[in-house]
Design an enzyme around this catalytic site. Structure first.
Site, PDB file in Angstrom:
ATOM      1  N   GLU A 134      -5.465  -8.498   0.217  1.00  0.00           N
ATOM      2  CA  GLU A 134      -6.224  -8.130   1.416  1.00  0.00           C
ATOM      3  C   GLU A 134      -7.658  -7.841   1.004  1.00  0.00           C
ATOM      4  O   GLU A 134      -7.907  -7.275  -0.062  1.00  0.00           O
ATOM      5  CB  GLU A 134      -5.669  -6.874   2.117  1.00  0.00           C
ATOM      6  CG  GLU A 134      -4.362  -7.092   2.839  1.00  0.00           C
ATOM      7  CD  GLU A 134      -3.854  -5.854   3.565  1.00  0.00           C
ATOM      8  OE1 GLU A 134      -4.673  -5.058   4.071  1.00  0.00           O
ATOM      9  OE2 GLU A 134      -2.617  -5.692   3.613  1.00  0.00           O
ATOM     10  N   GLU A 139       0.800  -1.233   0.000  1.00  0.00           N
ATOM     11  CA  GLU A 139       0.000   0.000   0.000  1.00  0.00           C
ATOM     12  C   GLU A 139       0.832   1.281   0.000  1.00  0.00           C
ATOM     13  O   GLU A 139       0.653   2.169   0.848  1.00  0.00           O
ATOM     14  CB  GLU A 139      -0.985  -0.008   1.162  1.00  0.00           C
ATOM     15  CG  GLU A 139      -2.036  -1.089   1.010  1.00  0.00           C
ATOM     16  CD  GLU A 139      -3.263  -0.910   1.911  1.00  0.00           C
ATOM     17  OE1 GLU A 139      -3.275   0.020   2.740  1.00  0.00           O
ATOM     18  OE2 GLU A 139      -4.206  -1.708   1.765  1.00  0.00           O
TER      19      GLU A 139
HETATM   20  C1  BGP Z   1      -4.552  -1.995   5.171  1.00  0.00           C
HETATM   21  C2  BGP Z   1      -3.195  -2.445   5.667  1.00  0.00           C
HETATM   22  C3  BGP Z   1      -3.228  -3.552   6.674  1.00  0.00           C
HETATM   23  C4  BGP Z   1      -4.416  -3.528   7.590  1.00  0.00           C
HETATM   24  C5  BGP Z   1      -5.704  -3.229   6.851  1.00  0.00           C
HETATM   25  C6  BGP Z   1      -6.899  -3.093   7.747  1.00  0.00           C
HETATM   26  O1  BGP Z   1      -4.502  -0.643   4.828  1.00  0.00           O
HETATM   27  O2  BGP Z   1      -2.388  -2.869   4.602  1.00  0.00           O
HETATM   28  O3  BGP Z   1      -1.991  -3.573   7.349  1.00  0.00           O
HETATM   29  O4  BGP Z   1      -4.177  -2.745   8.679  1.00  0.00           O
HETATM   30  O5  BGP Z   1      -5.584  -2.063   6.074  1.00  0.00           O
HETATM   31  O6  BGP Z   1      -6.940  -1.798   8.265  1.00  0.00           O
HETATM   32  P1  BGP Z   1      -7.135  -1.475   9.795  1.00  0.00           P
HETATM   33  O7  BGP Z   1      -6.066  -2.230  10.511  1.00  0.00           O
HETATM   34  O8  BGP Z   1      -6.972  -0.002   9.918  1.00  0.00           O
HETATM   35  O9  BGP Z   1      -8.491  -1.915  10.150  1.00  0.00           O
END
Ligand code: BGP
Length: 470
Positions: free
Chosen positions: A370, A165
């Site tokens: 993801e 990201e």
């Molecule tokens: C993405 C990241 C992850 C994870 C996910 C969920 O942006 O790559 O590392 O954190 O989001 O987000 P959050 O943890 O803020 O719920």
């Protein structure tokens, strides 16, 4: 497009799930690990830090056994740069190298294909103190780190991801705890950092092809469909602006080796174009990915904003919510979509659209690295976690992957967030995503035992039936 008959998922489809080092491992200062920016980042007072996380570092064998029980074909994890090279450059840390070597062996023992993210937000603090990615030297540091990884693990790891990201780091560094102050004031530095990451990434694509026989490598941005608030031409233009700035800037550079024209003109307008050294564009052109990995949680919507007097950036402190960019786009709430407990819009159909958009633009195989639902789970007295809402979210999204495959999109894997409960980037451990419950609270570590959620058994059957039984 309504299909009468859906295509099956490919036989060798990579079903799995994902984590990242600082969110799952714990052991933040053990066995020679150096400090990363995530270790030292600011945390809201009511949520935990990343020091213990899910203590995967000490429980990886049990965790991998549970992944194997679910039937994982792949596991996406990230390597903490600071375990391998504690100061970012210089001395290597053998114990850190051994940890990932053992993890990889454990996965292979269970026939799980390792899918390795080289860098997931956790830049070594030592490099940050020298200017982080704004400092050109970090390009060499990253290439050197990548070379160590290829040397150590290239004999066993076939699938590599460079930077997680990158686009969220540039657009939402505040939400990720990577940035202090108003992002408006630091945009120039951010886009310089972005350029350095792009150059580093392309060099590492190239290096992977030289060093890892049969190795495949790709970028891992967060890509999402951007809707215009209405069919008003100004809104459509705003969506076009935001797509270029949020999505295509990153993938055009990675795949085509050039800057997206709309994104470049945005940078020009704001006076934040990066310095490009002689030879940089040739580097971008020379390094090519083999596939595109991307993360998707939600779609986003914008309306036209042409710099009226009341326009003002509204930095939301959340990486999935649009920050206004006066003169270019303004956040719009999409009333057609429901939201999660944490306010993220749920849009499975938008996921299909996103898969199609990426594939038709780049014509490279795709893997989803993801996708998932953060929710407050409840551990019942009988040791169950009835996360039907998560099953519902994943089921609807996997269905859309199958529809996209039927549309002709080449998708070779689905690795949602997250394999096991872990600490959210800025909302603590109680925003849970895993198939496996970790018995701890924000500040009470309890016994950290692993408990299979209802979604665990559901996903096991999805994998077993190769996506036929959702
Ligand atoms: C993405 C990241 C992850 C994870 C996910 C969920 O942006 O790559 O590392 O954190 O989001 O987000 P959050 O943890 O803020 O719920």
């Amino acid at each position: 497009m309504i299909h009468k008959k859906l295509k099956d998922f490919p036989e060798d489809f990579l079903w799995g799930a994902s984590t990242s080092a600082y969110q799952v491992e714990g052991a933040w200062n053990q066995d020679g690990k150096g400090l990363s920016v995530m270790d030292l980042g600011n945390h809201p007072e009511d949520v935990t830090d990343f020091k213990v996380a899910s203590d995967h570092y000490h429980n990886y064998k049990e965790d991998v056994a549970l992944m194997a029980e679910m039937g994982f074909k792949t596991y996406r994890f990230s390597i903490a740069w600071t375990r391998i090279i504690p100061e970012g450059t210089g001395e290597l840390n053998q114990k850190g190298i051994d940890f990932y070597s053992n993890l990889i062996d454990e996965l292979l023992k269970h026939d799980i294909e390792p899918l390795v993210t080289m860098y997931h937000f956790d830049l070594p603090q030592a490099l940050q103190e020298k200017g982080g990615w704004e400092n050109r030297d970090t390009v060499d540091a990253f290439v050197n780190y990548a070379e160590v990884l290829f040397d150590e693990y290239g004999d066993r790891v076939n699938y590599w991801l460079t930077i997680n990201e990158q686009n969220m780091m540039i657009l939402h560094g505040d939400a990720l705890g990577l940035l202090e102050g108003n992002p408006d004031d630091v945009q120039k530095g951010l886009y310089q950092a972005n350029h350095h990451m792009l150059v580093a990434q392309s060099k590492v694509f190239d290096l992977c092809h030289q060093k890892v026989e049969g190795g495949k490598i790709g970028p891992a941005p967060n890509i999402s469909t951007i809707y215009p608030a209405s069919s008003k031409p100004e809104d459509v233009l705003a969506a076009n602006n935001y797509s270029a700035i949020r999505n295509w800037l990153y993938l055009d550079a990675a795949v085509f080796g050039r800057y997206n024209a709309t994104a470049w003109s945005f940078m020009e307008e704001k006076g934040i174009t990066p310095e490009i050294k002689a030879g940089d564009m040739e580097i971008l052109e020379a390094g090519n990915p083999d596939f595109i990995a991307f993360n998707f949680y939600t779609s986003e919507s914008v309306e036209g904003d042409f710099g009226g007097e009341n326009s003002k950036s509204n930095f939301t402190g959340d990486q999935q919510v649009v920050d206004n960019e006066p003169g270019f786009y303004k956040r719009h709430q999409n009333d057609n979509l429901e939201t999660t407990d944490f306010g993220w819009e749920i849009d499975p159909v938008g996921f299909r659209t996103t898969l199609r958009k990426i594939y038709s633009r780049y014509n490279l195989p795709l893997i989803v690295t993801e996708n998932g639902l953060g929710a407050y789970d409840k551990l019942e007295d009988d040791e169950t976690v009835n996360d039907d809402y998560r099953i519902d979210y994943l089921r609807k999204h996997i269905k859309q992957v199958q529809l996209a495959i039927t549309d002709g999109v080449e998708v070779f894997g689905y690795s949602p967030w997250s394999a096991i409960d872990l600490v959210s980037t800025h909302q603590g451990i109680n925003k849970r995503y895993g198939f496996i419950y970790v018995n701890r609270d924000e500040f009470d570590l309890k016994d950290m035992r692993r408990i299979k959620k209802k979604s665990f058994y559901w996903y096991q059957n999805v994998i077993e039936s190769n996506g036929q039984e959702l």
